[in-house]
Design a protein around this motif. Structure first.
Motif, PDB file in Angstrom:
ATOM      1  N   GLU A   1       8.807   7.207   7.292  1.00  0.00           N
ATOM      2  CA  GLU A   1      10.204   7.560   7.017  1.00  0.00           C
ATOM      3  C   GLU A   1      10.637   6.830   5.752  1.00  0.00           C
ATOM      4  N   GLY A   2      11.710   7.328   5.132  1.00  0.00           N
ATOM      5  CA  GLY A   2      12.274   6.674   3.965  1.00  0.00           C
ATOM      6  C   GLY A   2      11.664   7.166   2.667  1.00  0.00           C
ATOM      7  N   ALA A   3      12.047   6.530   1.555  1.00  0.00           N
ATOM      8  CA  ALA A   3      11.610   6.963   0.228  1.00  0.00           C
ATOM      9  C   ALA A   3      11.389   5.761  -0.678  1.00  0.00           C
ATOM     10  N   ILE A   4      10.464   5.925  -1.628  1.00  0.00           N
ATOM     11  CA  ILE A   4      10.195   4.920  -2.658  1.00  0.00           C
ATOM     12  C   ILE A   4      10.420   5.588  -3.999  1.00  0.00           C
ATOM     13  N   LEU A   5      11.258   4.956  -4.830  1.00  0.00           N
ATOM     14  CA  LEU A   5      11.611   5.536  -6.127  1.00  0.00           C
ATOM     15  C   LEU A   5      11.299   4.551  -7.242  1.00  0.00           C
ATOM     16  N   PHE A   6      10.887   5.087  -8.388  1.00  0.00           N
ATOM     17  CA  PHE A   6      10.658   4.288  -9.584  1.00  0.00           C
ATOM     18  C   PHE A   6      11.448   4.914 -10.723  1.00  0.00           C
TER      19      PHE A   6
ATOM     20  N   ARG B   1       0.817  -1.208   0.000  1.00  0.00           N
ATOM     21  CA  ARG B   1       0.000   0.000   0.000  1.00  0.00           C
ATOM     22  C   ARG B   1       0.855   1.264   0.000  1.00  0.00           C
ATOM     23  N   MET B   2       2.048   1.193   0.578  1.00  0.00           N
ATOM     24  CA  MET B   2       2.954   2.344   0.491  1.00  0.00           C
ATOM     25  C   MET B   2       3.512   2.492  -0.915  1.00  0.00           C
ATOM     26  N   ILE B   3       3.830   1.387  -1.561  1.00  0.00           N
ATOM     27  CA  ILE B   3       4.341   1.472  -2.937  1.00  0.00           C
ATOM     28  C   ILE B   3       3.305   2.137  -3.838  1.00  0.00           C
TER      29      ILE B   3
ATOM     30  N   ARG C   1       1.004   4.106  -2.855  1.00  0.00           N
ATOM     31  CA  ARG C   1       0.673   5.392  -2.240  1.00  0.00           C
ATOM     32  C   ARG C   1      -0.766   5.469  -1.732  1.00  0.00           C
ATOM     33  N   LEU C   2      -1.342   4.307  -1.379  1.00  0.00           N
ATOM     34  CA  LEU C   2      -2.610   4.341  -0.660  1.00  0.00           C
ATOM     35  C   LEU C   2      -2.381   4.848   0.765  1.00  0.00           C
ATOM     36  N   ILE C   3      -1.182   4.590   1.288  1.00  0.00           N
ATOM     37  CA  ILE C   3      -0.734   5.193   2.538  1.00  0.00           C
ATOM     38  C   ILE C   3       0.687   5.691   2.326  1.00  0.00           C
ATOM     39  N   ASP C   4       1.124   6.615   3.157  1.00  0.00           N
ATOM     40  CA  ASP C   4       2.446   7.217   2.992  1.00  0.00           C
ATOM     41  C   ASP C   4       3.438   6.629   3.991  1.00  0.00           C
ATOM     42  N   PRO C   5       4.713   6.530   3.616  1.00  0.00           N
ATOM     43  CA  PRO C   5       5.731   6.113   4.586  1.00  0.00           C
ATOM     44  C   PRO C   5       5.882   7.145   5.695  1.00  0.00           C
TER      45      PRO C   5
ATOM     46  N   ARG D   1      -1.893   4.982 -11.760  1.00  0.00           N
ATOM     47  CA  ARG D   1      -2.250   4.364 -13.040  1.00  0.00           C
ATOM     48  C   ARG D   1      -1.166   3.381 -13.472  1.00  0.00           C
ATOM     49  N   ASP D   2       0.098   3.792 -13.323  1.00  0.00           N
ATOM     50  CA  ASP D   2       1.221   2.951 -13.753  1.00  0.00           C
ATOM     51  C   ASP D   2       1.490   1.799 -12.796  1.00  0.00           C
ATOM     52  N   CYS D   3       0.988   1.904 -11.575  1.00  0.00           N
ATOM     53  CA  CYS D   3       1.228   0.904 -10.527  1.00  0.00           C
ATOM     54  C   CYS D   3      -0.131   0.354 -10.092  1.00  0.00           C
ATOM     55  N   ALA D   4      -0.623  -0.620 -10.841  1.00  0.00           N
ATOM     56  CA  ALA D   4      -1.977  -1.142 -10.618  1.00  0.00           C
ATOM     57  C   ALA D   4      -2.027  -2.001  -9.361  1.00  0.00           C
ATOM     58  N   MET D   5      -3.154  -1.942  -8.663  1.00  0.00           N
ATOM     59  CA  MET D   5      -3.327  -2.670  -7.414  1.00  0.00           C
ATOM     60  C   MET D   5      -4.473  -3.666  -7.551  1.00  0.00           C
ATOM     61  N   ILE D   6      -4.213  -4.909  -7.153  1.00  0.00           N
ATOM     62  CA  ILE D   6      -5.241  -5.955  -7.116  1.00  0.00           C
ATOM     63  C   ILE D   6      -5.408  -6.357  -5.656  1.00  0.00           C
ATOM     64  N   PHE D   7      -6.665  -6.390  -5.184  1.00  0.00           N
ATOM     65  CA  PHE D   7      -6.939  -6.586  -3.766  1.00  0.00           C
ATOM     66  C   PHE D   7      -7.509  -7.977  -3.493  1.00  0.00           C
ATOM     67  N   GLN D   8      -7.360  -8.409  -2.259  1.00  0.00           N
ATOM     68  CA  GLN D   8      -7.913  -9.702  -1.844  1.00  0.00           C
ATOM     69  C   GLN D   8      -9.423  -9.739  -2.031  1.00  0.00           C
TER      70      GLN D   8
END
Length: 271
Positions: free
Chosen positions: A55-60, A45-47, A49-53, A78-85
């Motif tokens: 601390e730290g950083a995520i880069l693409f 969810r952090m990747i 961005r449904l929630i924010d870190p 849009r570029d990082c699609a999420m599939i949920f349970q």
């Protein structure tokens, strides 16, 4: 391609993810395993961005996505699609419309408000359903489908985003073994044919070994294993699943959805 740098997430005094460092190359199929509460879902969810870190950083591709806002954030999601349970479909809408919702971040606000889709978008949506062998359900309400069918609709919707990364958060946790196999086969096919990076949270060791070229094991918010599937030894499994209980080993039967096929009976011969 995707870098997670010293990422931590706190919920009050609880540390859900604790100083995680991971680099994931383009086109990898990665399984993230661990007990409930290990931090797997929070990490995905952090990747996305449904929630924010905290601390730290995520880069693409060298761009920090953990600080994006507004239109730039919508483009990343849009570029990082999420599939949920739990599929996250709109039950009262038909299957085709649910799949077309994957185009929302490609379109203008006016078109989305008017619910207007081009002929090309509809063709693309039907093709995604055909690929997942559920085109015959296109005009059914999504809520009338089985769990396995609904998860395939969710995958088709993700494909409509034309993503660079697919994140699957426990995509087979609520499915029976046969439907779980269909869903994992579909994700593996997308990874192999399109070269899309797939990161999926899994509870089952046999599934992770079968489908993922790389496995990341988490315990108490930390990465305690990161390596090839064949390197997932009994000791690594103990660190991931059994350390809190002090177990010497974890029976893999309790982390398995394998379908046991009874052995054929021995042929009888006349004496």
């Amino acid at each position: 391609m995707l870098e997670i740098r010293s990422v931590t997430r706190r919920f009050g005094e609880t540390v859900a993810v604790d100083g995680v460092d991971i680099q994931i190359a383009e086109g990898e199929m990665v399984g993230v395993i661990g007990r409930s509460g290990a931090g797997k879902s929070t990490l995905l969810r952090m990747i996305n961005r449904l929630i924010d870190p905290s601390e730290g950083a995520i880069l693409f591709k060298g761009r920090e996505v953990s600080s994006l806002k507004g239109a730039a954030l919508r483009r990343w999601q849009r570029d990082c699609a999420m599939i949920f349970q739990q599929f996250n479909l709109v039950p009262r809408l038909d299957v085709l419309t649910n799949v077309l919702l994957g185009r929302l971040n490609h379109r203008s606000t006016a078109l989305n408000l008017l619910n207007l889709y081009s002929r090309e978008e509809r063709i693309q949506a039907v093709a995604a359903l055909e690929r997942l062998d559920i085109a015959h359900t296109a005009l059914q309400q999504a809520g009338t489908l089985s769990g396995g069918q609904q998860q395939r609709v969710a995958i088709a919707r993700a494909l409509m985003q034309e993503p660079k990364v697919i994140l699957a958060d426990e995509p087979i946790a609520s499915l029976d073994p046969l439907n779980a196999k269909v869903v994992m086969d579909s994700l593996a096919d997308i990874n192999a044919r399109e070269g899309i990076t797939v990161i999926t949270n899994l509870h089952t060791l046999d599934t992770a070994r079968r489908y993922c070229t790389r496995i990341i094991g988490m315990a108490r918010g930390k990465v305690v294993f990161d390596g090839a599937a064949q390197a997932l030894t009994a000791e690594a499994v103990r660190r991931i699943y059994g350390a809190e209980a002090g177990a010497d080993a974890v029976p893999e039967a309790i982390t398995s959805t394998s379908i046991e096929t009874p052995a054929a009976p021995e042929p009888a011969f006349a004496g």
